[in-house]
Design an enzyme around this catalytic site. Structure first.
Site, PDB file in Angstrom:
ATOM      1  N   GLU A  82     -12.464  12.056  19.985  1.00 12.63           N
ATOM      2  CA  GLU A  82     -12.938  12.748  21.180  1.00 12.63           C
ATOM      3  C   GLU A  82     -13.975  13.802  20.811  1.00 12.63           C
ATOM      4  OE1 GLU A  82      -9.763  14.231  23.608  1.00 12.63           O
ATOM      5  OE2 GLU A  82      -8.349  12.721  22.889  1.00 12.63           O
ATOM      6  N   ARG A 134     -10.770  21.700  10.104  1.00 14.21           N
ATOM      7  CA  ARG A 134      -9.344  21.965   9.838  1.00 14.21           C
ATOM      8  C   ARG A 134      -8.491  20.769  10.240  1.00 14.21           C
ATOM      9  NH1 ARG A 134      -6.776  22.708  14.725  1.00 14.21           N
ATOM     10  NH2 ARG A 134      -8.078  23.393  16.461  1.00 14.21           N
ATOM     11  N   THR A 153     -13.595  16.427  26.669  1.00 17.57           N
ATOM     12  CA  THR A 153     -13.842  15.642  25.457  1.00 17.57           C
ATOM     13  C   THR A 153     -14.193  14.219  25.846  1.00 17.57           C
ATOM     14  OG1 THR A 153     -11.497  15.042  25.261  1.00 17.57           O
ATOM     15  CG2 THR A 153     -12.242  17.017  24.055  1.00 17.57           C
ATOM     16  N   LYS A 156      -3.241  20.728  14.540  1.00 19.10           N
ATOM     17  CA  LYS A 156      -2.137  21.703  14.556  1.00 19.10           C
ATOM     18  C   LYS A 156      -1.439  21.658  15.893  1.00 19.10           C
ATOM     19  CE  LYS A 156      -4.544  25.306  12.824  1.00 19.10           C
ATOM     20  NZ  LYS A 156      -4.978  26.684  12.631  1.00 19.10           N
ATOM     21  N   HIS A 194     -22.640  21.951  25.253  1.00 18.39           N
ATOM     22  CA  HIS A 194     -23.738  21.936  26.220  1.00 18.39           C
ATOM     23  C   HIS A 194     -23.101  21.775  27.594  1.00 18.39           C
ATOM     24  CE1 HIS A 194     -27.701  21.115  27.914  1.00 18.39           C
ATOM     25  NE2 HIS A 194     -27.151  20.098  28.579  1.00 18.39           N
ATOM     26  N   ILE A 247     -19.099  18.143  23.488  1.00 23.80           N
ATOM     27  CA  ILE A 247     -20.500  18.507  23.259  1.00 23.80           C
ATOM     28  C   ILE A 247     -20.705  19.955  23.717  1.00 23.80           C
ATOM     29  CG2 ILE A 247     -22.904  17.903  23.750  1.00 23.80           C
ATOM     30  CD1 ILE A 247     -21.920  15.052  24.380  1.00 23.80           C
TER      31      ILE A 247
HETATM   32  P1  ADP Z   1     -10.832  12.183  29.799  1.00 27.60           P
HETATM   33  O1  ADP Z   1      -9.340  12.295  29.632  1.00 27.60           O
HETATM   34  O2  ADP Z   1     -11.239  11.080  30.746  1.00 27.60           O
HETATM   35  O3  ADP Z   1     -11.550  12.084  28.469  1.00 27.60           O
HETATM   36  P2  ADP Z   1     -11.752  14.960  29.933  1.00 27.60           P
HETATM   37  O4  ADP Z   1     -11.083  16.046  30.727  1.00 27.60           O
HETATM   38  O5  ADP Z   1     -11.596  15.016  28.439  1.00 27.60           O
HETATM   39  O6  ADP Z   1     -11.276  13.551  30.519  1.00 27.60           O
HETATM   40  O7  ADP Z   1     -13.301  14.970  30.323  1.00 27.60           O
HETATM   41  C1  ADP Z   1     -14.177  14.141  29.605  1.00 27.60           C
HETATM   42  C2  ADP Z   1     -15.421  13.748  30.393  1.00 27.60           C
HETATM   43  O8  ADP Z   1     -16.128  14.897  30.842  1.00 27.60           O
HETATM   44  C3  ADP Z   1     -16.412  13.010  29.493  1.00 27.60           C
HETATM   45  O9  ADP Z   1     -16.114  11.622  29.427  1.00 27.60           O
HETATM   46  C4  ADP Z   1     -17.748  13.295  30.180  1.00 27.60           C
HETATM   47  O10 ADP Z   1     -18.024  12.296  31.145  1.00 27.60           O
HETATM   48  C5  ADP Z   1     -17.533  14.634  30.876  1.00 27.60           C
HETATM   49  N1  ADP Z   1     -18.190  15.782  30.209  1.00 27.60           N
HETATM   50  C6  ADP Z   1     -18.901  16.729  30.880  1.00 27.60           C
HETATM   51  N2  ADP Z   1     -19.371  17.675  30.042  1.00 27.60           N
HETATM   52  C7  ADP Z   1     -18.966  17.330  28.794  1.00 27.60           C
HETATM   53  C8  ADP Z   1     -19.164  17.926  27.497  1.00 27.60           C
HETATM   54  N3  ADP Z   1     -19.853  19.070  27.345  1.00 27.60           N
HETATM   55  N4  ADP Z   1     -18.599  17.309  26.419  1.00 27.60           N
HETATM   56  C9  ADP Z   1     -17.891  16.169  26.583  1.00 27.60           C
HETATM   57  N5  ADP Z   1     -17.664  15.557  27.778  1.00 27.60           N
HETATM   58  C10 ADP Z   1     -18.194  16.134  28.897  1.00 27.60           C
HETATM   59 MG    MG Z   2     -11.226  13.435  26.833  1.00 30.42          MG
END
Ligand code: ADP
Ligand code: MG
Length: 157
Positions: free
Chosen positions: A81, A106, A29, A109, A86, A84
């Site tokens: 957060e 929603r 996220t 939860k 993709h 995406i």
């Molecule tokens: P954090 O706690 O730093 O947010 P996450 O485990 O939530 O770590 O990973 C988030 C990071 O992953 C994003 O900031 C982005 O750089 C990378 N990322 C790679 N693919 C995606 C995707 N499909 N959607 C969102 N973030 C992605």
């Molecule tokens: Mg995150």
């Protein structure tokens, strides 16, 4: 009530989150900074939403978004957060993420197990994909908002 502010347009830098291990679950996220979160309407409902997202001036993709309570600030501040829908080759910390929040799925939860959490999120992703294929939602993908010069942070224009 959750729908009152929608569609909601937002742009901001992707910052480091609090390492809840979203990526390990296969659902990374991209987190917005505290300042961007503060610019959201204070009465926007927490929960899971769907919409469109684009990184820098890249392609526009479907997304699911969570507006939740931020554990880093003892749950008195919100976090926003975006997951995406993709597969990216690389992380994009520091880049500008543009989103339009289109609909609500929603409320937040608590889940008894990781399996239940993951299957709920997979359900959210399927719901987002279906909803975003509707003509009235597809047209937001083409919104001029996604073609504005980057680097400028604008919230709801
Ligand atoms: P954090 O706690 O730093 O947010 P996450 O485990 O939530 O770590 O990973 C988030 C990071 O992953 C994003 O900031 C982005 O750089 C990378 N990322 C790679 N693919 C995606 C995707 N499909 N959607 C969102 N973030 C992605
Ligand atoms: Mg995150």
């Amino acid at each position: 009530a959750a729908m009152r502010h929608l569609p909601y347009f937002c742009r901001g830098e992707v910052v480091k989150g609090f390492g809840r291990g979203s990526k390990e679950l296969g659902i990374p996220t991209a987190n917005f900074s505290e300042q961007v979160v503060e610019s959201f309407p204070s009465d926007i409902s927490t929960g899971i939403y769907y919409g469109w997202a684009c990184v820098g001036n890249g392609d526009v993709h479907k997304m699911v978004l969570s507006i939740g309570w931020n554990p880093f600030y003892k749950n008195i501040k919100k976090s926003v957060e975006t997951h995406i829908i993709h597969t990216f080759k690389e992380d994009f910390y520091g880049e500008i993420l543009s989103i339009v929040i289109v609909g609500y799925i929603r409320p937040e939860k608590n889940f008894d197990s990781l399996e239940e959490l993951i299957s709920a999120i997979q359900g959210d992703i399927e719901e987002a994909k279906r909803q975003l294929d509707l003509p009235e939602h597809l047209k937001l993908k083409e919104d001029n908002f996604f073609h504005l010069p980057e680097g400028k942070i604008v919230n709801n224009h």
